[in-house]
Design an enzyme around this catalytic site. Sequence first.
Site, PDB file in Angstrom:
ATOM      1  N   ASP A  54      -3.882  -4.893   8.206  1.00 31.99           N
ATOM      2  CA  ASP A  54      -4.086  -5.624   6.801  1.00 31.99           C
ATOM      3  C   ASP A  54      -4.543  -4.606   6.181  1.00 31.99           C
ATOM      4  O   ASP A  54      -5.700  -3.774   6.446  1.00 31.99           O
ATOM      5  CB  ASP A  54      -5.115  -6.904   7.013  1.00 31.99           C
ATOM      6  CG  ASP A  54      -5.372  -7.505   5.794  1.00 31.99           C
ATOM      7  OD1 ASP A  54      -5.659  -8.616   5.834  1.00 31.99           O
ATOM      8  OD2 ASP A  54      -5.442  -6.880   4.589  1.00 31.99           O
TER       9      ASP A  54
ATOM     10  N   ASP B 286       0.488  -6.972   2.029  1.00 39.61           N
ATOM     11  CA  ASP B 286      -0.320  -6.116   2.676  1.00 39.61           C
ATOM     12  C   ASP B 286      -0.586  -6.362   4.175  1.00 39.61           C
ATOM     13  O   ASP B 286      -1.393  -5.874   4.736  1.00 39.61           O
ATOM     14  CB  ASP B 286      -1.485  -5.934   2.060  1.00 39.61           C
ATOM     15  CG  ASP B 286      -2.744  -6.658   2.247  1.00 39.61           C
ATOM     16  OD1 ASP B 286      -2.316  -7.909   2.582  1.00 39.61           O
ATOM     17  OD2 ASP B 286      -3.837  -6.453   2.147  1.00 39.61           O
ATOM     18  N   GLU B 287       0.385  -7.108   4.799  1.00 40.47           N
ATOM     19  CA  GLU B 287      -0.060  -7.704   6.187  1.00 40.47           C
ATOM     20  C   GLU B 287       1.187  -7.606   6.818  1.00 40.47           C
ATOM     21  O   GLU B 287       2.068  -7.910   6.637  1.00 40.47           O
ATOM     22  CB  GLU B 287      -0.600  -9.048   6.225  1.00 40.47           C
ATOM     23  CG  GLU B 287      -2.174  -9.081   6.065  1.00 40.47           C
ATOM     24  CD  GLU B 287      -2.459 -10.634   6.048  1.00 40.47           C
ATOM     25  OE1 GLU B 287      -2.123 -11.282   7.221  1.00 40.47           O
ATOM     26  OE2 GLU B 287      -2.992 -10.989   5.211  1.00 40.47           O
TER      27      GLU B 287
HETATM   28  P1  TTP Z   1      -6.237  -9.524   0.983  1.00 35.11           P
HETATM   29  O1  TTP Z   1      -5.706  -8.795   2.123  1.00 35.11           O
HETATM   30  O2  TTP Z   1      -6.835 -10.788   1.225  1.00 35.11           O
HETATM   31  O3  TTP Z   1      -7.296  -8.730   0.257  1.00 35.11           O
HETATM   32  P2  TTP Z   1      -7.604  -7.042   0.065  1.00 35.11           P
HETATM   33  O4  TTP Z   1      -6.478  -6.385   0.810  1.00 35.11           O
HETATM   34  O5  TTP Z   1      -7.562  -6.938  -1.352  1.00 35.11           O
HETATM   35  O6  TTP Z   1      -8.743  -6.826   0.655  1.00 35.11           O
HETATM   36  P3  TTP Z   1      -9.412  -6.843   2.190  1.00 35.11           P
HETATM   37  O7  TTP Z   1      -9.691  -5.382   2.259  1.00 35.11           O
HETATM   38  O8  TTP Z   1     -10.374  -7.528   2.113  1.00 35.11           O
HETATM   39  O9  TTP Z   1      -7.992  -6.963   2.964  1.00 35.11           O
HETATM   40  O10 TTP Z   1      -4.815  -9.628  -0.017  1.00 35.11           O
HETATM   41  C1  TTP Z   1      -3.963  -8.635  -0.410  1.00 35.11           C
HETATM   42  C2  TTP Z   1      -3.561  -8.569  -1.914  1.00 35.11           C
HETATM   43  O11 TTP Z   1      -3.256  -9.745  -2.194  1.00 35.11           O
HETATM   44  C3  TTP Z   1      -4.839  -8.117  -2.510  1.00 35.11           C
HETATM   45  O12 TTP Z   1      -4.915  -6.846  -2.794  1.00 35.11           O
HETATM   46  C4  TTP Z   1      -4.630  -8.859  -3.968  1.00 35.11           C
HETATM   47  C5  TTP Z   1      -3.612  -9.947  -3.535  1.00 35.11           C
HETATM   48  N1  TTP Z   1      -4.356 -11.428  -3.574  1.00 35.11           N
HETATM   49  C6  TTP Z   1      -4.421 -11.882  -4.806  1.00 35.11           C
HETATM   50  O13 TTP Z   1      -3.442 -11.709  -5.832  1.00 35.11           O
HETATM   51  N2  TTP Z   1      -5.170 -13.116  -4.841  1.00 35.11           N
HETATM   52  C7  TTP Z   1      -5.883 -13.707  -3.967  1.00 35.11           C
HETATM   53  O14 TTP Z   1      -6.524 -14.573  -3.903  1.00 35.11           O
HETATM   54  C8  TTP Z   1      -5.718 -12.789  -2.740  1.00 35.11           C
HETATM   55  C9  TTP Z   1      -6.682 -13.142  -1.633  1.00 35.11           C
HETATM   56  C10 TTP Z   1      -5.289 -11.475  -2.574  1.00 35.11           C
HETATM   57 MG    MG Z   2      -5.870  -6.744   2.824  1.00 39.35          MG
END
Ligand code: TTP
Ligand code: MG
Length: 345
Positions: A6, A104-105
């Site tokens: 992630d 992103d996963e």
């Molecule tokens: P996430 O992996 O939930 O968040 P992140 O990568 O920004 O942060 P973390 O370090 O906690 O993993 O989500 C991945 C991407 O998806 C994030 O960069 C932006 C998008 N996203 C949205 O647009 N809306 C949302 O509500 C969420 C949770 C994520």
């Molecule tokens: Mg993330």
Amino acid sequence: MIAHIDMDAFFARCEELRNPRLEEKPVVICIYTRNETSGAVSTSNYRARELGINSGMPITEAREKADEDTVFLPADHEYYRQKSEEVMSVLRSHSRKIEKTSIDEAYFRIKGGKKEARKIKARIESKGLSASIGIAPNKFLAKLASEEEKPDGLYRVGEGEEKQFLNGKKVEKLHGVGSKTAEKLAEEGIETVEQLRSANNAALADRFGRKNAASLKDKSEGKGSRKLGKDEQKQISRIKTMERNSRDPDYIRKELQFLAESLANRVEEKKVAFRGITLIAVDADLQNYTRSKKIDTSDRPTEALEKSEDLLEKLLSDPEEDIRRVGIRISDLVDTSKQSKLSSF
Ligand code: TTP
Ligand code: MG
């Protein structure tokens, strides 16, 4: 073993990458609905999170929490998709089996454990991005493990360590346990996974039905699926910032031709053909515009672009500002590795 990756503060990190001055500041990525006051926060970098600004928050609320250094940017999905693709190709070169589950996963099979995961993290870091990886005997534990030491995390749950890893965690953390189930469990005095594991089987079955109860018990013991889905890459895109902003069709067509050639190499490498083409424009205000159409199956992006003058014309009729970035995406990919080359017909 199964690994789950992630990316850390993904969209925000992508923005820092193309503008390193942002690294010192709280950065908030916004999905605007109408203007710069309505909409929601897509994500924020860790500095902005320290101010209490998080994904999903209304932009008005985020602006109240912001300090004078905070930078608000509109989300640029095309660019993030391209960065995501770079990360996924690192994974594909390490593992024969990957399952991308979001931008992103992804899950992937891993042989070497932590040592190999460190190599992957280093390759991602060399691209200017940061990732957290979890390794475990199954998918749901791997996903939890990837959260364990976020950001820049690496955590491994070995065979036999499942229960200990889960013990103190809240039941909501278990795959498939939503807030409703968690509430019901709390009514029975069950809040942690450890409590769930030692709960009375008959009482659980009374409350949730025998099947659900058994499934809850399995999860509390760390049992879960290891089966990875298909790695279906549904689209490939290329996007670039032009040397100067423009809305001159000839200038933009040249830029698109360059991108189509780069796509052609990729199409050949991946042995795919496509049935959809999209032209993308981002204007000086960072507004995104796209125009798509279905075409006869093709494995030649440059040719498909030549036949897409209609799309280009429509695309350029939309934005009010000059275009800053342009891109092409091909979609509805089909595997041609087992066929003779389409273009040889
Ligand atoms: P996430 O992996 O939930 O968040 P992140 O990568 O920004 O942060 P973390 O370090 O906690 O993993 O989500 C991945 C991407 O998806 C994030 O960069 C932006 C998008 N996203 C949205 O647009 N809306 C949302 O509500 C969420 C949770 C994520
Ligand atoms: Mg993330």
